[in-house]
Design a protein around this motif. Structure first.
Motif, PDB file in Angstrom:
ATOM      1  N   ALA A  81      29.719   2.314 -82.425  1.00 54.05           N
ATOM      2  CA  ALA A  81      30.548   1.181 -82.409  1.00 54.05           C
ATOM      3  C   ALA A  81      30.029  -0.185 -83.136  1.00 54.05           C
ATOM      4  O   ALA A  81      30.826  -0.755 -83.927  1.00 54.05           O
ATOM      5  N   PHE A  82      28.799  -0.531 -83.089  1.00 53.47           N
ATOM      6  CA  PHE A  82      28.283  -1.423 -83.991  1.00 53.47           C
ATOM      7  C   PHE A  82      28.268  -1.248 -85.363  1.00 53.47           C
ATOM      8  O   PHE A  82      28.685  -1.847 -85.979  1.00 53.47           O
ATOM      9  N   ILE A  83      27.788  -0.034 -85.906  1.00 47.88           N
ATOM     10  CA  ILE A  83      27.790   0.295 -87.173  1.00 47.88           C
ATOM     11  C   ILE A  83      29.196   0.403 -87.612  1.00 47.88           C
ATOM     12  O   ILE A  83      29.475  -0.183 -88.793  1.00 47.88           O
ATOM     13  N   LEU A  84      30.317   0.864 -87.093  1.00 48.93           N
ATOM     14  CA  LEU A  84      31.657   0.895 -87.614  1.00 48.93           C
ATOM     15  C   LEU A  84      32.093  -0.633 -87.711  1.00 48.93           C
ATOM     16  O   LEU A  84      32.729  -0.883 -88.692  1.00 48.93           O
ATOM     17  N   HIS A  85      31.891  -1.311 -86.594  1.00 47.43           N
ATOM     18  CA  HIS A  85      32.429  -2.694 -86.812  1.00 47.43           C
ATOM     19  C   HIS A  85      31.488  -3.647 -87.858  1.00 47.43           C
ATOM     20  O   HIS A  85      31.930  -4.294 -88.683  1.00 47.43           O
ATOM     21  N   ARG A  86      30.137  -3.490 -87.683  1.00 43.17           N
ATOM     22  CA  ARG A  86      29.076  -4.357 -88.570  1.00 43.17           C
ATOM     23  C   ARG A  86      29.029  -3.954 -89.996  1.00 43.17           C
ATOM     24  O   ARG A  86      29.086  -4.645 -90.835  1.00 43.17           O
ATOM     25  N   ASP A 125      30.407  -0.975 -91.501  1.00 43.05           N
ATOM     26  CA  ASP A 125      31.633  -0.456 -92.225  1.00 43.05           C
ATOM     27  C   ASP A 125      32.702  -1.533 -92.202  1.00 43.05           C
ATOM     28  O   ASP A 125      33.598  -1.439 -93.095  1.00 43.05           O
ATOM     29  N   GLY A 126      32.639  -2.591 -91.382  1.00 42.68           N
ATOM     30  CA  GLY A 126      33.698  -3.454 -91.454  1.00 42.68           C
ATOM     31  C   GLY A 126      34.940  -3.249 -90.864  1.00 42.68           C
ATOM     32  O   GLY A 126      35.946  -4.040 -91.424  1.00 42.68           O
ATOM     33  N   MET A 127      35.011  -2.404 -89.926  1.00 43.77           N
ATOM     34  CA  MET A 127      36.152  -2.410 -89.363  1.00 43.77           C
ATOM     35  C   MET A 127      36.584  -3.202 -88.144  1.00 43.77           C
ATOM     36  O   MET A 127      35.513  -3.792 -87.693  1.00 43.77           O
ATOM     37  N   THR A 128      37.761  -3.582 -87.908  1.00 38.26           N
ATOM     38  CA  THR A 128      37.909  -4.472 -86.834  1.00 38.26           C
ATOM     39  C   THR A 128      37.774  -3.628 -85.323  1.00 38.26           C
ATOM     40  O   THR A 128      37.480  -2.499 -85.289  1.00 38.26           O
ATOM     41  N   ILE A 129      37.677  -4.407 -84.392  1.00 37.89           N
ATOM     42  CA  ILE A 129      37.587  -3.830 -82.881  1.00 37.89           C
ATOM     43  C   ILE A 129      38.725  -2.786 -82.622  1.00 37.89           C
ATOM     44  O   ILE A 129      38.388  -1.802 -82.087  1.00 37.89           O
ATOM     45  N   ALA A 130      39.990  -3.250 -83.011  1.00 38.22           N
ATOM     46  CA  ALA A 130      40.957  -2.156 -82.965  1.00 38.22           C
ATOM     47  C   ALA A 130      40.791  -0.768 -83.554  1.00 38.22           C
ATOM     48  O   ALA A 130      40.857   0.119 -83.165  1.00 38.22           O
ATOM     49  N   VAL A 186      30.333  -3.293 -78.824  1.00 39.79           N
ATOM     50  CA  VAL A 186      29.724  -4.091 -80.082  1.00 39.79           C
ATOM     51  C   VAL A 186      28.816  -5.121 -79.483  1.00 39.79           C
ATOM     52  O   VAL A 186      27.790  -5.478 -80.055  1.00 39.79           O
ATOM     53  N   HIS A 187      29.538  -5.978 -78.602  1.00 46.69           N
ATOM     54  CA  HIS A 187      28.866  -7.151 -77.865  1.00 46.69           C
ATOM     55  C   HIS A 187      27.395  -6.591 -77.241  1.00 46.69           C
ATOM     56  O   HIS A 187      26.636  -7.714 -77.675  1.00 46.69           O
ATOM     57  N   ARG A 188      27.397  -5.629 -76.611  1.00 43.23           N
ATOM     58  CA  ARG A 188      26.287  -5.243 -75.966  1.00 43.23           C
ATOM     59  C   ARG A 188      25.222  -4.893 -77.223  1.00 43.23           C
ATOM     60  O   ARG A 188      23.984  -5.394 -77.074  1.00 43.23           O
ATOM     61  N   ALA A 189      25.537  -4.436 -78.270  1.00 45.07           N
ATOM     62  CA  ALA A 189      24.540  -4.162 -79.575  1.00 45.07           C
ATOM     63  C   ALA A 189      24.037  -5.348 -79.941  1.00 45.07           C
ATOM     64  O   ALA A 189      23.022  -5.532 -80.387  1.00 45.07           O
ATOM     65  N   TYR A 190      25.003  -6.312 -80.238  1.00 47.45           N
ATOM     66  CA  TYR A 190      24.368  -7.580 -80.438  1.00 47.45           C
ATOM     67  C   TYR A 190      23.732  -8.119 -79.739  1.00 47.45           C
ATOM     68  O   TYR A 190      22.436  -8.783 -80.222  1.00 47.45           O
ATOM     69  N   ARG A 191      23.936  -8.204 -78.653  1.00 45.23           N
ATOM     70  CA  ARG A 191      22.868  -8.785 -77.414  1.00 45.23           C
ATOM     71  C   ARG A 191      21.563  -8.216 -77.497  1.00 45.23           C
ATOM     72  O   ARG A 191      20.429  -8.791 -77.457  1.00 45.23           O
TER      73      ARG A 191
END
Length: 165
Positions: free
Chosen positions: A124-129, A131-136, A153-158
């Motif tokens: 989830a983190f890699i896809l969002h951060r 690959d630039g995908m939105t949360i949706a 994603v939030h857990r990965a950031y933390r």
């Protein structure tokens, strides 16, 4: 000896700087040498045998000597003034060796921290951060709700913030 340096500076600094400029020095160099003159006299004033010494004459003598030293240094190793455009062309855009080492260490720490995450959280983190995908879009790709994708994603950031210096 009890010279009032503030008063001497007020009375003579401009004329010393003017005299230095007449000796062929640039305005900024003359200003620097004027300050150096007063610092030199404050650091080592004339001896007690010269109580009736003329402070103005002494300041001019010190400034003259400093200008002679400056001209000698310039003759040996001249200062070259370069315009801003030339400086931009000369500046190396590559990072320093220290910055390269630091960046590699940071990347290593991030990679190690990402490996510690559960698979779904890491993905989830890699896809969002990365690959630039939105949360949706992450939620749709992983078959999760938007809220759950955001939690991952939030857990990965933390986790990264806690693990990476």
């Amino acid at each position: 000896m009890a010279w009032d340096f503030q008063e001497l500076f007020r009375r003579h600094a401009k004329e010393i700087a003017r005299a230095l400029r007449r000796r062929g020095l640039a305005e900024d160099v003359a200003a620097d040498l004027t300050q150096d003159t007063f610092l030199r006299v404050m650091a080592s004033p004339p001896g007690e045998a010269t109580q009736n010494h003329n402070p103005r004459a002494y300041l001019f003598e010190v400034s003259r000597n400093l200008s002679i030293n400056y001209h000698r240094r310039q003759a040996i190793d001249p200062t070259v003034y370069v315009d801003e455009d030339a400086m931009i062309r000369v500046a190396d855009p590559a990072p320093s060796a220290e910055m390269v080492v630091y960046s590699r260490q940071m990347l290593r720490q991030i990679a190690d921290a990402l490996e510690e995450l559960p698979d779904k959280t890491r993905e989830a983190f890699i896809l969002h951060r990365i690959d630039g995908m939105t949360i949706a879009e992450v939620a749709e790709r992983l078959g999760l709700s938007n809220t759950r994708a955001w939690e991952l994603v939030h857990r990965a950031y933390r986790h990264l913030l806690l693990r990476v210096e």
